[in-house]
Enzyme design. Sequence first.
Site, short mmCIF file in Angstrom:
data_model
loop_
_atom_site.label_atom_id
_atom_site.label_comp_id
_atom_site.label_asym_id
_atom_site.label_seq_id
_atom_site.Cartn_x
_atom_site.Cartn_y
_atom_site.Cartn_z
N TYR A 154 4.70 -2.51 13.41
CA TYR A 154 5.85 -2.26 12.53
C TYR A 154 5.35 -1.64 11.24
O TYR A 154 4.35 -2.08 10.67
CB TYR A 154 6.57 -3.59 12.22
CG TYR A 154 7.72 -3.45 11.25
CD1 TYR A 154 8.90 -2.80 11.61
CD2 TYR A 154 7.63 -3.99 9.97
CE1 TYR A 154 9.96 -2.68 10.72
CE2 TYR A 154 8.70 -3.88 9.07
CZ TYR A 154 9.86 -3.23 9.45
OH TYR A 154 10.90 -3.12 8.57
N ASP A 249 -2.17 0.73 8.10
CA ASP A 249 -1.05 0.10 7.41
C ASP A 249 -1.42 -1.36 7.18
O ASP A 249 -1.35 -2.19 8.06
CB ASP A 249 0.23 0.22 8.24
CG ASP A 249 1.43 -0.40 7.53
OD1 ASP A 249 1.23 -0.97 6.43
OD2 ASP A 249 2.55 -0.33 8.07
N LYS A 277 3.57 -6.28 0.06
CA LYS A 277 3.50 -7.75 0.11
C LYS A 277 2.59 -8.35 -0.98
O LYS A 277 2.98 -8.36 -2.13
CB LYS A 277 3.15 -8.20 1.53
CG LYS A 277 4.25 -7.71 2.51
CD LYS A 277 4.24 -8.34 3.86
CE LYS A 277 5.52 -7.96 4.60
NZ LYS A 277 5.35 -7.00 5.69
C1 LIG Z 1 6.24 -5.68 5.80
C2 LIG Z 1 5.60 -4.47 6.36
C3 LIG Z 1 6.07 -3.18 6.09
C4 LIG Z 1 7.34 -2.93 5.31
O1 LIG Z 1 7.23 -3.38 3.99
P1 LIG Z 1 8.60 -3.60 3.14
O2 LIG Z 1 8.11 -4.01 1.80
O3 LIG Z 1 9.35 -4.66 3.88
O4 LIG Z 1 9.31 -2.31 3.12
C5 LIG Z 1 5.36 -2.10 6.57
N1 LIG Z 1 4.25 -2.26 7.29
C6 LIG Z 1 3.75 -3.49 7.58
C7 LIG Z 1 2.50 -3.60 8.37
C8 LIG Z 1 4.42 -4.64 7.14
O5 LIG Z 1 3.95 -5.84 7.45
#
Ligand SMILES: *Cc1c(COP(=O)(O)O)cnc(C)c1O
Length: 440
Positions: A154, A249, A277
Amino acid sequence: MKRNYPSPSTFTRTQSAALFETAKTYFPGGVHSPVRAFKSVQGPPVFFEQGQGCHMLDVDGQTYVDFCCSWGPLILGHCHPAVLEKVQETVAKGMSFGTPTPHDNRIGELLLKNHRYIEMVRFVSSGTEAVMSALRLARGVTGRSKVLKFEGCYHGHVDSLLVQAGSGLVTFGISSSAGIPESFANETIVVPLNDPAALAEAMQTWGADIACIIVEPIPANNGLLLQDRSFLELLRKTADEYGALLIFDEVISGFRVGFEGAAGLYDIQPDIITFGKIIGGGMPVGAYAGSKKIMENVAPVGPVYQAGTLSANPVAMAAGYATLLELLKPGFYEALESKTAWLCDTLQAHCDANGYEASFPHVGSIFWPTFTRKAQHRSDEIDGAKMSIFKTMHLACLERGVYFGPSGYEVGFVSAAHTREDLEFAATQICAALDLAFRG
Ligand SMILES: *Cc1c(COP(=O)(O)O)cnc(C)c1O
């Protein structure tokens, strides 16, 4: 904060249920992010109004040990005194100026001096925004349009990444949300994780058009699908071979499995790393970072445009700075990991003793309750039918004062605020919940 754990005989969601009914008349589904609606578990969402350390207090006056930790940002727990103090001191001086501030340099220096895999960083306001910007940068640098991603990773709600694999081994992506033009989805190639043959085939087919390979090096948004280091190495080699960039990511793994995240854990140098995060310590912050050479393609130095009204606002920067400072204290990660290992070992021992088909894979302070003993490395190895076990366990945990994110595909987080005593309490409650889930 008073501590008032519920029990199965006292547990109530009266106030939460009433708030949810009203919320549904104001907001689609009553929420601002779909998973919050509790669709995959039982009952209405629990509404919370206070957090302290590893505890949260709901609107019905009940306390829970929190393993969701706001989906990851709260590695120090709720209201860590150092973070609170920095935020309060900063907010009193103004919330946003839309100008550079000295806060930028403070967090920039801290970050870049302590993370060997990045040389320059740009702050944005969410993980999604970080990924979206990183893709634009990769496309701008390479002059190519396609992106290769992995099924089960994701990357936020970026149009071109809300895409899943079509049928067949290697295909164009098909969108997994309405509102995404087919032409966008066609720019994304989706392959399974941990599958060198599929990767090779996709690169042979589209390699010359692929701007970047993007991966969650620790895939933790669709269960915890740990990859072998060798597969991540292969991504590095393949990207180089085809002249594509490699994006890690690390919105979830960054600062979670060590200050240098998965890049540091596996010692692999990506071209761009995205953060979110933890980097905001609970405030809305994202960032993307890489070598000076790559990052200087971003405006105003380079041709890749990216901007933000509230980017690097001082309050968010102060929360992030205060959080990152704590993480650099000697022994921080060791303590966190050993607590997590203790929790997982304790739950595993209970399942083993009772013959329950369950395991608790974990890395750093991320863990995932899953209802098989087999190692899972790809999303199609997860048995969706087992989510009914999670559903029962989730409610039984709530009724006993333990809060997990409301989906069996979500991982749990241990924070620095979870004491051994909190974890002992939680383990006892989770074991009781597992008994119910397996024996009824
Ligand atoms: C949470 C997350 C996102 C999205 O971040 P948001 O602050 O919710 O937009 C993208 N990539 C990864 C791996 C994530 O865990």
